[in-house]
Scaffold this motif. Structure first.
Motif, mmCIF file in Angstrom:
data_model
loop_
_atom_site.group_PDB
_atom_site.id
_atom_site.type_symbol
_atom_site.label_atom_id
_atom_site.label_comp_id
_atom_site.label_asym_id
_atom_site.label_seq_id
_atom_site.Cartn_x
_atom_site.Cartn_y
_atom_site.Cartn_z
ATOM 1 N N UNK A 1 55.277 -9.749 120.747
ATOM 2 C CA UNK A 1 55.647 -10.611 119.625
ATOM 3 C C UNK A 1 54.888 -10.206 118.363
ATOM 4 N N UNK A 2 53.594 -9.933 118.524
ATOM 5 C CA UNK A 2 52.774 -9.543 117.385
ATOM 6 C C UNK A 2 53.302 -8.286 116.710
ATOM 7 N N UNK A 3 53.644 -7.280 117.516
ATOM 8 C CA UNK A 3 54.109 -6.020 116.940
ATOM 9 C C UNK A 3 55.496 -6.159 116.323
ATOM 10 N N UNK A 4 56.401 -6.832 117.027
ATOM 11 C CA UNK A 4 57.758 -6.988 116.506
ATOM 12 C C UNK A 4 57.754 -7.788 115.208
ATOM 13 N N UNK A 5 57.024 -8.886 115.192
ATOM 14 C CA UNK A 5 57.016 -9.760 114.016
ATOM 15 C C UNK A 5 56.192 -9.159 112.888
ATOM 16 N N UNK A 6 55.188 -8.358 113.247
ATOM 17 C CA UNK A 6 54.451 -7.629 112.228
ATOM 18 C C UNK A 6 55.338 -6.638 111.496
ATOM 19 N N UNK A 7 56.251 -6.018 112.222
ATOM 20 C CA UNK A 7 57.214 -5.103 111.589
ATOM 21 C C UNK A 7 58.086 -5.848 110.574
ATOM 22 N N UNK A 8 58.482 -7.047 110.936
ATOM 23 C CA UNK A 8 59.291 -7.860 110.024
ATOM 24 C C UNK A 8 58.491 -8.191 108.769
ATOM 25 N N UNK A 9 57.254 -8.648 108.965
ATOM 26 C CA UNK A 9 56.414 -9.051 107.833
ATOM 27 C C UNK A 9 56.144 -7.889 106.886
ATOM 28 N N UNK A 10 56.053 -6.675 107.428
ATOM 29 C CA UNK A 10 55.760 -5.512 106.592
ATOM 30 C C UNK A 10 57.011 -4.827 106.062
#
Length: 337
Positions: free
Chosen positions: A311-320
């Motif tokens: 979740x952290x990596x997937x959502x971090x991609x969205x945020x960036x």
């Protein structure tokens, strides 16, 4: 060498077949290939070569590690997914990679549900600099990053080192002048930092441990909320000493058997994982010496255990702004806000 075994002699196969597997109900009649989608010597390659002999002994057949690097691990991963779903072709990686290749657009229509999950260790990235660099702690390096800038060696945007660098940028804010230089795996990225080709690396502790022991890399911080203990070395301080609000999640590694194989394959490997990998002294020793966390799990338990980093990596991609699809399309819900 890019294979654990280049060839398997017919006599060896016959002997193994005659002996039969020690634990297995499924009895494979030919070698099993584990595709490591990174170059030799990196984190995935290292631990897979520790686990492969354990599996080989328990299953009674050769287990061959095949390195097939490229495109942040997506080329070798696709090769495993494209192979016949007969239980003889597996892959290995950090679970966050396999779970998010679709989010980054490197592999379409894939998710973690394409695999039966078998985890063995959790790894943490370390910010390491060339031993001759003037920076003695992470604060000094961060000051340089916010000023003139540095070059950072990683195995690509979807590698652990690449994701660590992106997370550091997000936590530190701008200006963040760190130019990523990409290599075909964690090992060459670390060698580049040790040789001075780049100024720093954010690859995993297991990839940097020997260079740290040899005095060629100086570790400045671990991407964790607690210090990292590596056998025989001084503890590496947590990045939260300097970036207290930085969110960190354990990065789990494992082997993955694509879905669609006969059920007896999964049942047998489940049993092997429980009875052999969960108690492996070789794997425990590897973790202690390299700065990894011994954390075997399998099946739905393994999937649940690893979801925080997914979740952290997937959502971090969205945020960036790096995501090409909404993670919801592959069953990942990002927290609101």
């Amino acid at each position: 060498m890019t294979r654990k075994h280049a060839f398997v002699a017919a006599g060896m196969l016959a002997a193994l077949a005659a002996a039969g597997p020690a634990l297995a109900e499924w009895q494979p009649d030919r070698p099993i290939n584990i595709i490591v989608p990174w170059s030799a010597g990196g984190s995935t390659d290292q631990v897979t070569r520790v686990v492969a002999p354990i599996l080989e002994e328990a299953l009674g057949t050769p287990v061959v590690v095949v390195n097939q690097p490229g495109a942040s691990g997506s080329i070798g991963t696709k090769a495993a997914l494209d192979a016949p779903r007969d239980g003889y072709t597996w892959t290995a990686n950090a679970i966050a990679n396999n779970a998010t290749y679709a989010v980054t657009g490197l592999l379409e229509d894939t998710s973690i549900d394409d695999y039966r999950v078998y985890l063995h260790v959790a790894n943490v990235p370390v910010v390491g600099v060339n031993a001759d660099a003037p920076e003695q702690d992470f604060a000094a390096l961060l000051e340089k990053i916010r000023g003139g800038g540095i070059t950072v060696g990683t195995a690509g945007v979807n590698s652990s080192g690449g994701m660590a660098l992106a997370a550091l940028r997000e936590a530190a804010g701008e200006p963040f002048n760190a130019r990523m230089v990409t290599y075909d795996g964690g090992n060459p990225a670390v060698i580049a930092a040790a040789s001075g080709e780049v100024e720093a690396t954010t690859q995993l502790a297991v990839e940097q441990a020997e260079m740290i022991r040899g005095g060629r890399i100086r570790p400045l911080a671990v991407l964790s909320d607690k210090a990292l203990e590596i056998e025989g070395l001084e503890p590496i301080p947590p990045v939260t000493e300097w970036l207290p609000d930085m969110h960190v999640a354990a990065d789990y590694f494992g082997v993955f058997i694509p879905a669609g194989a006969p059920q007896e394959v999964y049942d047998t490997v489940d049993k092997v994982w429980q009875e052999k990998v969960m108690t492996s002294p070789e794997l425990k020793k590897y973790a202690a010496e390299r700065g990894a966390v011994f954390a075997p799990a399998w099946g739905e338990g393994a999937r649940d255990q690893a979801m925080p980093v997914v979740i952290s990596e997937a959502c971090g991609r969205v945020a960036r702004g790096e995501a090409v699809i909404d993670p919801k399309e592959i069953g990942i819900d990002c927290p609101a806000g």
